[in-house]
Design a protein around this motif. Structure first.
Motif, PDB file in Angstrom:
ATOM      1  N   MET A  73      29.943  33.693 -28.628  1.00 54.68           N
ATOM      2  CA  MET A  73      28.789  33.667 -27.736  1.00 54.68           C
ATOM      3  C   MET A  73      27.548  33.301 -28.535  1.00 54.68           C
ATOM      4  O   MET A  73      27.202  33.963 -29.515  1.00 54.68           O
ATOM      5  CB  MET A  73      28.608  35.042 -27.083  1.00 54.68           C
ATOM      6  CG  MET A  73      27.428  35.130 -26.136  1.00 54.68           C
ATOM      7  SD  MET A  73      27.407  36.755 -25.325  1.00 54.68           S
ATOM      8  CE  MET A  73      25.926  36.584 -24.355  1.00 54.68           C
ATOM      9  N   THR A  74      26.872  32.240 -28.152  1.00 49.59           N
ATOM     10  CA  THR A  74      25.685  31.786 -28.847  1.00 49.59           C
ATOM     11  C   THR A  74      24.452  32.466 -28.267  1.00 49.59           C
ATOM     12  O   THR A  74      24.202  32.401 -27.068  1.00 49.59           O
ATOM     13  CB  THR A  74      25.531  30.265 -28.720  1.00 49.59           C
ATOM     14  OG1 THR A  74      26.715  29.635 -29.237  1.00 49.59           O
ATOM     15  CG2 THR A  74      24.325  29.783 -29.487  1.00 49.59           C
ATOM     16  N   VAL A  75      23.686  33.118 -29.138  1.00 47.75           N
ATOM     17  CA  VAL A  75      22.464  33.778 -28.698  1.00 47.75           C
ATOM     18  C   VAL A  75      21.309  33.223 -29.513  1.00 47.75           C
ATOM     19  O   VAL A  75      21.301  33.296 -30.748  1.00 47.75           O
ATOM     20  CB  VAL A  75      22.539  35.315 -28.884  1.00 47.75           C
ATOM     21  CG1 VAL A  75      21.269  35.961 -28.358  1.00 47.75           C
ATOM     22  CG2 VAL A  75      23.762  35.879 -28.186  1.00 47.75           C
ATOM     23  N   ASP A 103      15.824  34.526 -27.678  1.00 45.88           N
ATOM     24  CA  ASP A 103      16.385  35.449 -26.699  1.00 45.88           C
ATOM     25  C   ASP A 103      16.624  36.824 -27.308  1.00 45.88           C
ATOM     26  O   ASP A 103      16.419  37.852 -26.659  1.00 45.88           O
ATOM     27  CB  ASP A 103      17.684  34.886 -26.126  1.00 45.88           C
ATOM     28  CG  ASP A 103      17.447  33.689 -25.221  1.00 45.88           C
ATOM     29  OD1 ASP A 103      16.332  33.572 -24.689  1.00 45.88           O
ATOM     30  OD2 ASP A 103      18.367  32.880 -25.065  1.00 45.88           O
ATOM     31  N   LEU A 104      17.054  36.843 -28.577  1.00 44.43           N
ATOM     32  CA  LEU A 104      17.235  38.122 -29.256  1.00 44.43           C
ATOM     33  C   LEU A 104      15.905  38.862 -29.384  1.00 44.43           C
ATOM     34  O   LEU A 104      15.848  40.084 -29.237  1.00 44.43           O
ATOM     35  CB  LEU A 104      17.852  37.909 -30.643  1.00 44.43           C
ATOM     36  CG  LEU A 104      19.343  37.594 -30.683  1.00 44.43           C
ATOM     37  CD1 LEU A 104      19.769  37.258 -32.109  1.00 44.43           C
ATOM     38  CD2 LEU A 104      20.164  38.768 -30.146  1.00 44.43           C
ATOM     39  N   ALA A 105      14.840  38.107 -29.644  1.00 45.52           N
ATOM     40  CA  ALA A 105      13.518  38.718 -29.763  1.00 45.52           C
ATOM     41  C   ALA A 105      13.067  39.311 -28.430  1.00 45.52           C
ATOM     42  O   ALA A 105      12.496  40.413 -28.380  1.00 45.52           O
ATOM     43  CB  ALA A 105      12.507  37.680 -30.258  1.00 45.52           C
ATOM     44  N   LEU A 140      24.333  44.697 -24.334  1.00 40.50           N
ATOM     45  CA  LEU A 140      25.065  43.818 -23.424  1.00 40.50           C
ATOM     46  C   LEU A 140      25.104  42.377 -23.913  1.00 40.50           C
ATOM     47  O   LEU A 140      26.073  41.660 -23.685  1.00 40.50           O
ATOM     48  CB  LEU A 140      24.419  43.891 -22.036  1.00 40.50           C
ATOM     49  CG  LEU A 140      25.010  43.053 -20.904  1.00 40.50           C
ATOM     50  CD1 LEU A 140      26.463  43.437 -20.662  1.00 40.50           C
ATOM     51  CD2 LEU A 140      24.193  43.241 -19.631  1.00 40.50           C
ATOM     52  N   ILE A 141      24.059  41.954 -24.598  1.00 41.37           N
ATOM     53  CA  ILE A 141      23.976  40.558 -25.026  1.00 41.37           C
ATOM     54  C   ILE A 141      24.814  40.287 -26.270  1.00 41.37           C
ATOM     55  O   ILE A 141      25.508  39.275 -26.353  1.00 41.37           O
ATOM     56  CB  ILE A 141      22.503  40.160 -25.260  1.00 41.37           C
ATOM     57  CG1 ILE A 141      21.748  40.155 -23.921  1.00 41.37           C
ATOM     58  CG2 ILE A 141      22.394  38.779 -25.935  1.00 41.37           C
ATOM     59  CD1 ILE A 141      20.285  39.831 -24.029  1.00 41.37           C
ATOM     60  N   GLN A 189      26.565  33.589 -19.889  1.00 42.71           N
ATOM     61  CA  GLN A 189      27.463  34.140 -20.914  1.00 42.71           C
ATOM     62  C   GLN A 189      27.686  35.636 -20.692  1.00 42.71           C
ATOM     63  O   GLN A 189      28.802  36.139 -20.866  1.00 42.71           O
ATOM     64  CB  GLN A 189      26.886  33.884 -22.308  1.00 42.71           C
ATOM     65  CG  GLN A 189      26.788  32.402 -22.656  1.00 42.71           C
ATOM     66  CD  GLN A 189      26.275  32.173 -24.053  1.00 42.71           C
ATOM     67  OE1 GLN A 189      27.022  32.316 -25.021  1.00 42.71           O
ATOM     68  NE2 GLN A 189      25.018  31.818 -24.183  1.00 42.71           N
ATOM     69  N   VAL A 190      26.637  36.345 -20.314  1.00 36.83           N
ATOM     70  CA  VAL A 190      26.769  37.779 -20.060  1.00 36.83           C
ATOM     71  C   VAL A 190      27.668  38.032 -18.855  1.00 36.83           C
ATOM     72  O   VAL A 190      28.547  38.906 -18.888  1.00 36.83           O
ATOM     73  CB  VAL A 190      25.378  38.418 -19.863  1.00 36.83           C
ATOM     74  CG1 VAL A 190      25.497  39.799 -19.232  1.00 36.83           C
ATOM     75  CG2 VAL A 190      24.642  38.514 -21.198  1.00 36.83           C
TER      76      VAL A 190
END
Length: 202
Positions: free
Chosen positions: A1-3, A7-9, A100-101, A128-129
């Motif tokens: 899964m590419t994050v 988005d992480l921030a 969840l991510i 993706q989630v």
């Protein structure tokens, strides 16, 4: 899964905000789900079956899980906000840290519960989630989710994503889920929500 790092921030910003807000949120929410929420939770449990295993993501203070467990199922309580897990532990309830991510969800579960949670998932991560949630369900398992209705997204203390009803329903279907019911409602501060119930085909 590419994050994406952006988005992480956004995800981390929202989690940190809830760490600071957890006690006030706990005092704000009803300790027992209202009649409309109970109706949907009962539908979820009926599909899961007595003794079924439900994953709840974003358990928060844990009152939905309390109600659902009272209907005869087992709930794996999870949250990415450690303070919520501490508040539940103070009531004698065990919860686990789960993002969840970024984290694997485990499974298969008879149902997944995510109320007022996916509104914080960045739009680019939603497909993706949802695919990950669908993959964690047994065939015939159910997913109950509530989403804010509107357009665009808002970045402030919390990152909030808005969806049109039909657009989010299409995302559920793209994840391989079948929508079996939905309901619009107006919440606190005139916020517009839709609750969706979907199942993984048998």
């Amino acid at each position: 899964m590419t994050v994406l790092s952006e988005d992480l921030a956004k995800n981390r910003q929202t989690i940190n905000a809830y760490e600071d807000y957890a006690e006030r949120y706990d005092a704000l929410v009803r300790h027992v789900p209202n009649q409309r929420e109970q109706k949907w939770l009962k539908r979820l449990v009926k599909i899961a079956g007595k003794g079924g295993r439900i994953l709840e993501v974003g358990s928060g203070p844990g009152y939905d899980a309390d109600f659902v467990e009272g209907l005869g199922v087992k709930v794996r309580r999870t949250d990415a906000t450690k303070r919520f897990l501490e508040l539940q532990a103070a009531r004698g309830k065990h919860g686990e840290f789960l993002d969840l991510i970024t984290d694997d969800l485990g499974g298969p579960y008879d149902a997944v519960l995510a109320l007022c949670v996916l509104i914080h998932v960045p739009r680019e991560q939603t497909d993706q989630v949802l695919a990950k949630i669908a993959g964690s369900l047994r065939p015939g398992g159910a997913f109950l989710v509530s989403m804010r209705i509107g357009y665009g997204e808002k970045s402030g203390e919390y990152h909030t994503v808005y969806w049109r009803r039909d657009d989010f329903a299409a995302r559920l279907e793209s994840a391989g889920l079948v929508l079996v019911g939905d309901e619009f409602n107006v919440g606190r501060d005139r916020e517009e929500w839709t609750t969706f119930l979907a199942v993984r085909p048998s």
